[in-house]
Design a protein around this motif. Sequence first.
Motif, PDB file in Angstrom:
ATOM      1  N   HIS A  69       0.853  -1.200   0.000  1.00  0.00           N
ATOM      2  CA  HIS A  69       0.000   0.000   0.000  1.00  0.00           C
ATOM      3  C   HIS A  69       0.882   1.241   0.000  1.00  0.00           C
ATOM      4  N   HIS A  71       1.338   5.377  -1.996  1.00  0.00           N
ATOM      5  CA  HIS A  71       0.828   6.436  -2.881  1.00  0.00           C
ATOM      6  C   HIS A  71       2.066   7.189  -3.396  1.00  0.00           C
ATOM      7  N   ARG A  78       4.223  18.072   2.479  1.00  0.00           N
ATOM      8  CA  ARG A  78       3.313  18.808   3.374  1.00  0.00           C
ATOM      9  C   ARG A  78       3.862  18.809   4.796  1.00  0.00           C
ATOM     10  N   TYR A  91      -5.589  15.184  11.611  1.00  0.00           N
ATOM     11  CA  TYR A  91      -5.439  14.866  10.184  1.00  0.00           C
ATOM     12  C   TYR A  91      -6.828  14.784   9.553  1.00  0.00           C
ATOM     13  N   ILE A  96      -5.158  16.597   0.945  1.00  0.00           N
ATOM     14  CA  ILE A  96      -4.891  15.892  -0.315  1.00  0.00           C
ATOM     15  C   ILE A  96      -4.904  16.887  -1.485  1.00  0.00           C
ATOM     16  N   TYR A 136      -3.481  11.412  -7.027  1.00  0.00           N
ATOM     17  CA  TYR A 136      -3.180  12.835  -6.867  1.00  0.00           C
ATOM     18  C   TYR A 136      -3.285  13.564  -8.207  1.00  0.00           C
ATOM     19  N   HIS A 163      -9.984   9.167  -4.807  1.00  0.00           N
ATOM     20  CA  HIS A 163      -9.227   9.464  -3.579  1.00  0.00           C
ATOM     21  C   HIS A 163     -10.014  10.521  -2.812  1.00  0.00           C
ATOM     22  N   PHE A 196     -11.111   5.621  -1.513  1.00  0.00           N
ATOM     23  CA  PHE A 196     -11.009   6.130  -0.139  1.00  0.00           C
ATOM     24  C   PHE A 196     -12.445   6.352   0.332  1.00  0.00           C
ATOM     25  N   HIS A 224      -9.708   1.619   0.978  1.00  0.00           N
ATOM     26  CA  HIS A 224      -9.329   2.385   2.172  1.00  0.00           C
ATOM     27  C   HIS A 224     -10.559   2.393   3.082  1.00  0.00           C
ATOM     28  N   GLN A 227     -10.577   4.624   8.038  1.00  0.00           N
ATOM     29  CA  GLN A 227      -9.368   5.339   8.498  1.00  0.00           C
ATOM     30  C   GLN A 227      -9.739   6.439   9.484  1.00  0.00           C
ATOM     31  N   HIS A 247      -6.065   0.358   6.394  1.00  0.00           N
ATOM     32  CA  HIS A 247      -6.178   1.372   7.459  1.00  0.00           C
ATOM     33  C   HIS A 247      -6.916   0.783   8.658  1.00  0.00           C
ATOM     34  N   ASP A 298       2.099   2.785   3.413  1.00  0.00           N
ATOM     35  CA  ASP A 298       1.152   3.853   3.063  1.00  0.00           C
ATOM     36  C   ASP A 298       1.900   5.100   2.600  1.00  0.00           C
ATOM     37  N   ASN A 300       3.030   8.366   1.578  1.00  0.00           N
ATOM     38  CA  ASN A 300       2.349   9.500   0.920  1.00  0.00           C
ATOM     39  C   ASN A 300       2.752  10.754   1.686  1.00  0.00           C
ATOM     40  N   GLY A 302       1.035  13.084   3.040  1.00  0.00           N
ATOM     41  CA  GLY A 302       0.123  13.601   4.049  1.00  0.00           C
ATOM     42  C   GLY A 302       0.171  12.809   5.345  1.00  0.00           C
ATOM     43  N   SER A 303      -0.225  11.544   5.283  1.00  0.00           N
ATOM     44  CA  SER A 303      -0.443  10.811   6.535  1.00  0.00           C
ATOM     45  C   SER A 303       0.712   9.898   6.925  1.00  0.00           C
TER      46      SER A 303
HETATM   47  O1  NIG Z   1      -3.919   6.423   2.794  1.00  0.00           O
HETATM   48  N1  NIG Z   1      -6.400   8.328   3.286  1.00  0.00           N
HETATM   49  C1  NIG Z   1      -6.240   8.517   2.118  1.00  0.00           C
HETATM   50  N2  NIG Z   1      -5.094   8.585   1.467  1.00  0.00           N
HETATM   51  C2  NIG Z   1      -3.805   8.639   2.101  1.00  0.00           C
HETATM   52  C3  NIG Z   1      -3.429   9.983   2.582  1.00  0.00           C
HETATM   53  C4  NIG Z   1      -3.388  10.934   1.486  1.00  0.00           C
HETATM   54  C5  NIG Z   1      -2.840  12.300   1.853  1.00  0.00           C
HETATM   55  O2  NIG Z   1      -3.062  12.811   2.957  1.00  0.00           O
HETATM   56  O3  NIG Z   1      -2.191  12.859   0.956  1.00  0.00           O
HETATM   57  C6  NIG Z   1      -3.721   7.566   3.175  1.00  0.00           C
HETATM   58  O4  NIG Z   1      -3.441   7.818   4.333  1.00  0.00           O
END
Ligand code: NIG
Length: 390
Positions: A69, A71, A78, A91, A96, A136, A163, A196, A224, A227, A247, A298, A300, A302-303
């Motif tokens: 998993h 991205h 970020r 969060y 995104i 994205y 997403h 998602f 997903h 989460q 998640h 995971d 990416n 962001g998270s």
């Molecule tokens: O798997 N939750 C959705 N997508 C990503 C986070 C994406 C982001 O914040 O850019 C995830 O955690």
Amino acid sequence: MTSTAFTNIQTLVTNDPELGDGLLGVISGAHVVVENGVIVSISTKAPTGVDSEIDCAEKTLLPGFVDSHTHLIFAGDRAEEFAERAKGNRYTAGGIATTVSATRSASDNQLRNNTQKLLNEALSSGTTTVEIKSGYGLTQKDESRSVEIASEFTDETTLLAAHVVPVEFKDNPDSYVKLVIEKMIPESRAKWIDVFCDHGAFDIDQTRRILRAGVEHGMKPRIHANQLQRTEAIQLAIELGATSADHLSASTLQDIEALANSNVVATLLPGAEFSTSHEGKLGRKFLDAGASVAIASDCNPGSSFTTSMPFCIAAAVSLLGFTVEEAVRAATLGGAQALGREDIGRVSVGARADFALLSTPSYIHLAYRPGVNIVSNTYKAGMAVTQWQK
Ligand code: NIG
Ligand code: FE
């Protein structure tokens, strides 16, 4: 035909309890012979007549990590959003959009180079297989180029056009769902379809429609799920025969039981639990219910901005209640199961010779030495590699 022997391995993790001790099927003092990228023998007797030998004394050899998993197709980062969370901000899916605009503005080569860099990091920490999602781009052209670039690096490509709803469809999310179903899915060459399904993203009915459309188009579903908030996503994953639900942080005990009684792999994402917020000992609940469990990065912006599966193993142990053995197995065999693969995630005769070689005498050091890269070499199909290639 050329043969290579990995000799005098102090600790060999096979993931087959019939081959060795415990959950990880550990053998001490083993020798593994590889021919044409495939394992042909595992023995405690030294091999003869091989073309080359790699001495693994005082080291640990285990299956390469299967990161099921990620991205990885994006531009920008970020970091400020992460720092705000350290001050107490939660969060949300809202960030995104920032990565979507950076990704849309990036050239193909910028995206390609970013992905290559991240995959080189992953490789140096022992990852040998990755799944890569789009998500994205969120236009037909940008989602399709994300999947195309992902396919230069892996066969495990996933269309995550669902997403979030992109800003230009903010007032009419259903017409975005229609675009995904009628245009993006039919033209996609991705192997997997993902949605998602969560607060701020897609609801259960939209998710069902999108995943079904993907299945009709020949893609395999993954999701997903739970989460940020609990939905019926686990039930939907079971209904559609998804390979994995990922998640799962807000799952109830009933959800966990239902998942454990199904064929859906529970993929937990310790990096996201670490970087956002986490429910204590989330993993223990799935393991105790008897679910098949994977862990993945995971990765990416962001998270969970990590490519390191050893870090995820350490976080699974300290935050999610895994034993070290459960975490190592979930990062190797578990990931393979989450991708429906039998040729990887194990050291057994006939499997691909994808290995992480640790400089330490035990796999325990993966969790015991957090943040320290103890992977001395990564092998794909029996060859030591330092630059990721498919
Ligand atoms: O798997 N939750 C959705 N997508 C990503 C986070 C994406 C982001 O914040 O850019 C995830 O955690
Ligand atoms: Fe994710």
